[in-house]
Design an enzyme around this catalytic site. Sequence first.
Site, PDB file in Angstrom:
ATOM      1  N   ASP A 169     -36.815 -24.284  21.484  1.00 30.73           N
ATOM      2  CA  ASP A 169     -37.194 -24.010  23.015  1.00 30.73           C
ATOM      3  C   ASP A 169     -37.076 -25.217  23.711  1.00 30.73           C
ATOM      4  OD1 ASP A 169     -37.451 -22.244  25.164  1.00 30.73           O
ATOM      5  OD2 ASP A 169     -39.555 -21.963  24.776  1.00 30.73           O
ATOM      6  N   PHE A 214     -50.726 -16.551  20.335  1.00 29.72           N
ATOM      7  CA  PHE A 214     -52.001 -16.574  19.639  1.00 29.72           C
ATOM      8  C   PHE A 214     -53.146 -16.104  20.580  1.00 29.72           C
ATOM      9  CE2 PHE A 214     -49.569 -20.041  17.311  1.00 29.72           C
ATOM     10  CZ  PHE A 214     -49.777 -19.331  16.168  1.00 29.72           C
ATOM     11  N   GLU A 262     -50.183 -17.029  28.878  1.00 27.18           N
ATOM     12  CA  GLU A 262     -50.519 -16.458  27.605  1.00 27.18           C
ATOM     13  C   GLU A 262     -49.532 -16.708  26.671  1.00 27.18           C
ATOM     14  OE1 GLU A 262     -51.393 -12.463  28.464  1.00 27.18           O
ATOM     15  OE2 GLU A 262     -53.124 -13.016  30.004  1.00 27.18           O
TER      16      GLU A 262
END
Length: 850
Positions: free
Chosen positions: A705, A559, A556
């Site tokens: 990231d 968005f 998840e």
Amino acid sequence: MEVLQIRHGLLLFLLAAVRAQVNPGVCRYPLGMTGGQILDEDITASSQWSESTAARYGRLDFDDGDGDGAWCPDIVADADIGGPREFLQVDLRSLHFVTLVGTQGRHADGMGNEFAQRYRIKYSRDGSRWVAWQDRSGRKVIEGNRNAYDVVLKDLEPPIIARYIRFMPIADNSMIVCMRVELYGCEWLDGLVSYSAPAGQDMIYRGLDVHLNDSVYDGTVGLLMEQGLGQLTDGAWGRDDFLHSHVYGAWPGYDYVGWTNESFPRGHVEMTFEFDRVRNFTSMKVHCSNMFSRGVRMFRQATCHFRTSESDWESQAVSFHPPVDRVSQGARFVTVPLGDRMASAIRCRLAFNEAWMMISEVAFQSGEDPVHKVDESNTRILIGCLVAVIVILLAVIVIILWRQVWQKMLEKASRRILDDELSARLAIQTQAFSFHHSSQSSGDMSNSNSTYERIFPLCSSDYQEPSRLIRKLPEFAQSLEDLAGSSKSSTPPQACGSDGAPHYAEADIVSLQEGATGSKSYSSVTAVNMSLLSGKDRDMREFPRDKLTFKEKLGEGQFGEVHLCEAEGMQEFIKRNLPEAVNDCLNTAEGGSDTPVLVAVKTLREDANKDARNDFLKEIRIMSRLRDPNIVSLLAVCVECDLLCMITEYMENGDLNQFLSSHQLNDETQSSDKATVSYSNLISMCTQIASGMKYLSSLNLVHRDLATRNCLVGKNYTIKIADFGMSRNLYRGDYYRIQGRAVLPIRWMSWESILLGKFTMASDVWAFGVTLWEIMTLCKEQPYSQFSDEQVIENTGEFFRDQGKQVYLPRPACCPAVLYSSLMLGCWRRNAKQRPTFQEIFSQLGESQA
């Protein structure tokens, strides 16, 4: 902070009132060695060096002036000749859940220098049967003190449920040791002394060995587990997917104890629970896995019998049928009502509902023993006092919250003024207090405002202002106060969604220079349909939603959800949108155009607001323009229906972290059935990642990231950079939530990203260095695994201070010294301008590969 403290206190008060299940993250209170709640007569020892070093003086950070400031045994056995025999014993008077221990040596105001470098712990619930504590890896020896002054705290993983605790120091060369100790935890309200059950079994799932045994059970284990406690009472609940664990590096199935119905002809598993006394039981809560797609489902029926200490099992049982859930595969607590039955032991039979049944936690709720009656008038007074306290606390919370609302309204304008000025002037102000640093380092800070950008919109309620982290460093305090008073910028803050959710890893890239204009802004999107995707975006074709078959939920994100899907008829989209060089890397099977293709699909929540939809379409615009063999490509979109989707390629071997962790380095001196990978393969992977990042940097795109979890692996070790890592529960431990707000991968972040909130190409280079370290260790451990998250942030402060105290990641065993010193350490230089560019990194890796 005041609100958090009050909420915390109120929560603890209510938890104690309802006798809820223990939470290891909260249950960390000193149990009374330092504060004196544990009496002298409850502290005993096997021996003492002298009367002034008796057991009662073994209290951490406590000195009453009579003794020599610690407990010192007469003589301590060498660990090599039979192990420790001397002990300091603490009687807690009742069962406690102990999660942490602290030790200290004896200094006696400079007159002593004795301490225990190592020690063991034994514990007992009844004072007769003693168990030697060991961690989840089977180690029994705990590293203790290195001097006589500092307090060393050690987390007990797994925690201990006991009344009696013994500290047993270990000494080398028969040296004299002294100890002062403290225990941390909370009272064990369940009163559960032991549980007995069949030993957990092993499952083979798609060739993967899944061990469902109770690995920390402290009783006897054979075909049955007897007279002990273990994972079912450690306060840790298993994840939805039983193959993954909260414990870093644990084997599949670690969090659960499971059984298959093939081994139980009667169709049920029988468990017996023994308690410290007769109690009035109201309910039993059982945490179960319900992943029925893998043959696991929560129990079909629970039948419980009861027994008091004076009688046999009662014939009248309590039976409960939980509702059948054939929709959600999430793990959950099932509450079994026990009907206020009196008992000191409970025997429950849990009936199978599928091929497998798995449990990760069991907790009991019980009322007061009705034999002990309380005067009704006193009861009414007590209830009235409790209600009054709760009302007062709620009133205080409302008042404080109201004050904070007004403070936020008053500070909103000043925060807008401060935002733009902070990035431009922080480094200049830093020179006022960092004059002792080298001129080169200072120059880097003073010129950094032209390249650094903010990572989150200022108005996001979930955003942790960098200044709050900076204030943890004493050098910053006065500088920021002066800065806040002098800032007068009138530039308005960047807009953000009304839900205040921070944008992070899902391709929300901080800048995109388009064409010759160099524009860094995006046009506002006000409606959701294909007409909003103009220019090059119109080449991104609509894919029929009904041709997507959802196979697995990957995670998840901000968005919505990320799913692994099969797409029929995707080949024509691949040929239209991707060059042939990219086509070769896809996971398409040989065959016609009807052959299903594995793809990753990001979906937007149906209840998402307009701003979230705009951000989702903004991500589509960015992804549609990325064309590189080492960047995951956007294949198609679904924007003409309510459920917005973006469809990206998915590599057949999954993410690089899981891929490497299942391999070992190819070494001719070793033989193993485990898959192997060569050093040249590792260098090739690093080169491909550098190539993809070189492409992003050419577009002035900052990933923010970069890590092995965000790289996908295809055929022939093909690597592509993605951004799914943060959305997956598997990697939740890689992210740190600062004061419950910003979620950051701090173990991969540069010092300026953590302390200043600045993300640039140079900070991506830092993260590449950590990613390179991951690859060279085959992802066998987390970066800075020996550090807590707070210690990682403290180490970041050392990088800022640059006094030679910062700790670098060590050189991996298979990494050549020249690669470590010239490239890896080069990526972690304090001065961002001195770090290599991705073009330089790519060239250097290419030379080493050749």
